[in-house]
Design a protein around this motif. Structure first.
Motif, PDB file in Angstrom:
ATOM      1  N   GLU A   1       0.799  -1.225  -0.089  1.00 21.21           N
ATOM      2  CA  GLU A   1      -0.120  -0.134  -0.121  1.00 21.21           C
ATOM      3  C   GLU A   1       0.931   1.211  -0.114  1.00 21.21           C
ATOM      4  O   GLU A   1       0.642   2.326  -0.721  1.00 21.21           O
ATOM      5  CB  GLU A   1      -0.867   0.147   1.047  1.00 21.21           C
ATOM      6  CG  GLU A   1      -2.257   0.901   1.211  1.00 21.21           C
ATOM      7  CD  GLU A   1      -3.157   0.652  -0.093  1.00 21.21           C
ATOM      8  OE1 GLU A   1      -3.331   1.860  -0.589  1.00 21.21           O
ATOM      9  OE2 GLU A   1      -3.289  -0.301  -0.638  1.00 21.21           O
ATOM     10  N   LYS A   2       2.070   1.284   0.743  1.00 18.74           N
ATOM     11  CA  LYS A   2       2.558   2.527   0.778  1.00 18.74           C
ATOM     12  C   LYS A   2       3.367   2.637  -0.608  1.00 18.74           C
ATOM     13  O   LYS A   2       3.690   3.651  -0.850  1.00 18.74           O
ATOM     14  CB  LYS A   2       3.936   2.251   1.914  1.00 18.74           C
ATOM     15  CG  LYS A   2       3.241   2.312   3.289  1.00 18.74           C
ATOM     16  CD  LYS A   2       2.692   3.696   3.585  1.00 18.74           C
ATOM     17  CE  LYS A   2       2.032   3.653   4.632  1.00 18.74           C
ATOM     18  NZ  LYS A   2       1.008   4.936   4.749  1.00 18.74           N
ATOM     19  N   ASN A   3       3.791   1.529  -1.174  1.00 20.81           N
ATOM     20  CA  ASN A   3       4.500   1.561  -2.591  1.00 20.81           C
ATOM     21  C   ASN A   3       3.554   2.336  -3.534  1.00 20.81           C
ATOM     22  O   ASN A   3       3.963   3.075  -4.532  1.00 20.81           O
ATOM     23  CB  ASN A   3       4.920   0.254  -3.096  1.00 20.81           C
ATOM     24  CG  ASN A   3       6.312  -0.156  -2.545  1.00 20.81           C
ATOM     25  OD1 ASN A   3       7.033   0.784  -1.927  1.00 20.81           O
ATOM     26  ND2 ASN A   3       6.640  -1.463  -2.553  1.00 20.81           N
ATOM     27  N   LYS A   4       2.046   1.866  -3.430  1.00 19.89           N
ATOM     28  CA  LYS A   4       1.048   2.403  -4.455  1.00 19.89           C
ATOM     29  C   LYS A   4       0.983   4.097  -4.112  1.00 19.89           C
ATOM     30  O   LYS A   4       1.192   4.812  -4.980  1.00 19.89           O
ATOM     31  CB  LYS A   4      -0.143   1.792  -3.940  1.00 19.89           C
ATOM     32  CG  LYS A   4      -0.278   0.449  -4.540  1.00 19.89           C
ATOM     33  CD  LYS A   4      -1.660  -0.554  -4.378  1.00 19.89           C
ATOM     34  CE  LYS A   4      -1.514  -1.664  -4.917  1.00 19.89           C
ATOM     35  NZ  LYS A   4      -2.865  -2.264  -4.573  1.00 19.89           N
ATOM     36  N   GLU A   5       1.095   4.241  -2.746  1.00 21.60           N
ATOM     37  CA  GLU A   5       1.237   5.701  -2.278  1.00 21.60           C
ATOM     38  C   GLU A   5       2.168   6.396  -2.754  1.00 21.60           C
ATOM     39  O   GLU A   5       2.120   7.515  -3.263  1.00 21.60           O
ATOM     40  CB  GLU A   5       1.040   5.914  -0.905  1.00 21.60           C
ATOM     41  CG  GLU A   5      -0.509   5.465  -0.273  1.00 21.60           C
ATOM     42  CD  GLU A   5      -0.238   5.500   1.374  1.00 21.60           C
ATOM     43  OE1 GLU A   5       0.632   6.106   1.902  1.00 21.60           O
ATOM     44  OE2 GLU A   5      -1.363   4.871   1.985  1.00 21.60           O
ATOM     45  N   GLN A   6       3.542   5.797  -2.755  1.00 15.44           N
ATOM     46  CA  GLN A   6       4.676   6.515  -3.311  1.00 15.44           C
ATOM     47  C   GLN A   6       4.526   6.759  -4.706  1.00 15.44           C
ATOM     48  O   GLN A   6       5.071   7.834  -5.011  1.00 15.44           O
ATOM     49  CB  GLN A   6       5.797   5.830  -2.950  1.00 15.44           C
ATOM     50  CG  GLN A   6       7.130   6.310  -3.129  1.00 15.44           C
ATOM     51  CD  GLN A   6       8.327   5.313  -2.580  1.00 15.44           C
ATOM     52  OE1 GLN A   6       8.517   4.295  -3.067  1.00 15.44           O
ATOM     53  NE2 GLN A   6       8.838   5.524  -1.564  1.00 15.44           N
ATOM     54  N   HIS A   7       4.280   5.764  -5.543  1.00 10.99           N
ATOM     55  CA  HIS A   7       3.918   5.822  -6.933  1.00 10.99           C
ATOM     56  C   HIS A   7       3.085   7.016  -7.094  1.00 10.99           C
ATOM     57  O   HIS A   7       3.544   8.109  -8.103  1.00 10.99           O
ATOM     58  CB  HIS A   7       3.474   4.482  -7.344  1.00 10.99           C
ATOM     59  CG  HIS A   7       3.503   4.531  -9.035  1.00 10.99           C
ATOM     60  ND1 HIS A   7       4.598   4.381  -9.700  1.00 10.99           N
ATOM     61  CD2 HIS A   7       2.501   4.770  -9.809  1.00 10.99           C
ATOM     62  CE1 HIS A   7       4.249   4.430 -11.096  1.00 10.99           C
ATOM     63  NE2 HIS A   7       3.082   4.758 -11.030  1.00 10.99           N
ATOM     64  N   GLN A   8       2.106   7.299  -6.456  1.00 15.47           N
ATOM     65  CA  GLN A   8       1.047   8.450  -6.690  1.00 15.47           C
ATOM     66  C   GLN A   8       1.868   9.838  -6.463  1.00 15.47           C
ATOM     67  O   GLN A   8       1.621  10.554  -6.954  1.00 15.47           O
ATOM     68  CB  GLN A   8      -0.176   8.241  -6.008  1.00 15.47           C
ATOM     69  CG  GLN A   8      -1.149   7.369  -6.446  1.00 15.47           C
ATOM     70  CD  GLN A   8      -2.181   6.912  -5.397  1.00 15.47           C
ATOM     71  OE1 GLN A   8      -2.359   7.416  -4.266  1.00 15.47           O
ATOM     72  NE2 GLN A   8      -3.136   6.108  -5.978  1.00 15.47           N
TER      73      GLN A   8
END
Length: 158
Positions: free
Chosen positions: A25-32
């Protein structure tokens, strides 16, 4: 003795799965964050810190799991049939953990490339701002010199 340890090991693996889900989930946020038009350095830094905290939790869990496994390995191997359900559950959890780890690794590579691109763009923006600022300063210096030139030298046509 073995059942209690195995139960704790299963719980540890289940917690690791939840933490890995948190990292995903943190990786998805980071991507955004990295894809936003205006880079939010504070959000990026916060995300990296939260992800680091999750990784620390995994390291702690792994160390505890290895310690427990070292204590019960001989018992579990000697009594495989008695612990069949726990062993099967742990194998399933380990497979899930492996799959999530592979997903995280590919996300990390993707985000690292995006981060490098983003930071390169940000450095160019800063350089352009500095260049623009230097040009503007030079312009203002030149213009201020004109204020000291006598008007008769400015208009020679008359």
């Amino acid at each position: 003795m073995g059942n209690d340890y195995l139960s704790v090991m299963v719980q540890s693996l289940q917690k690791k799965v939840r933490i890995l889900d948190g990292i995903i989930e943190k990786n998805k946020e980071q991507h955004q964050i990295l894809e936003q038009e205006e880079f939010d350095a504070d959000a990026f830094e916060g995300n990296v810190q939260e992800k680091s905290d999750l990784v620390d939790q995994i390291i702690f869990l792994d160390e505890g799991f290895e310690d427990l496994y070292g204590r019960v390995k001989a018992v579990v191997e000697a009594e495989k049939q008695e612990h069949k359900e726990e062993i099967l559950l742990m194998k399933q959890l380990i497979t899930e953990i492996t799959e999530k780890s592979v997903t995280i690794q590919s996300e990390e590579i993707r985000n690292r490339r995006l981060m490098e691109l983003r930071f390169s763009q940000e450095r160019k923006k800063v350089r352009n701002r500095k260049n623009t600022s230097a040009v503007a300063n030079q312009y203002y210096k030149s213009m201020s010199k004109l204020e000291h030139v006598d008007a008769q030298f400015m208009d020679r046509k008359k």
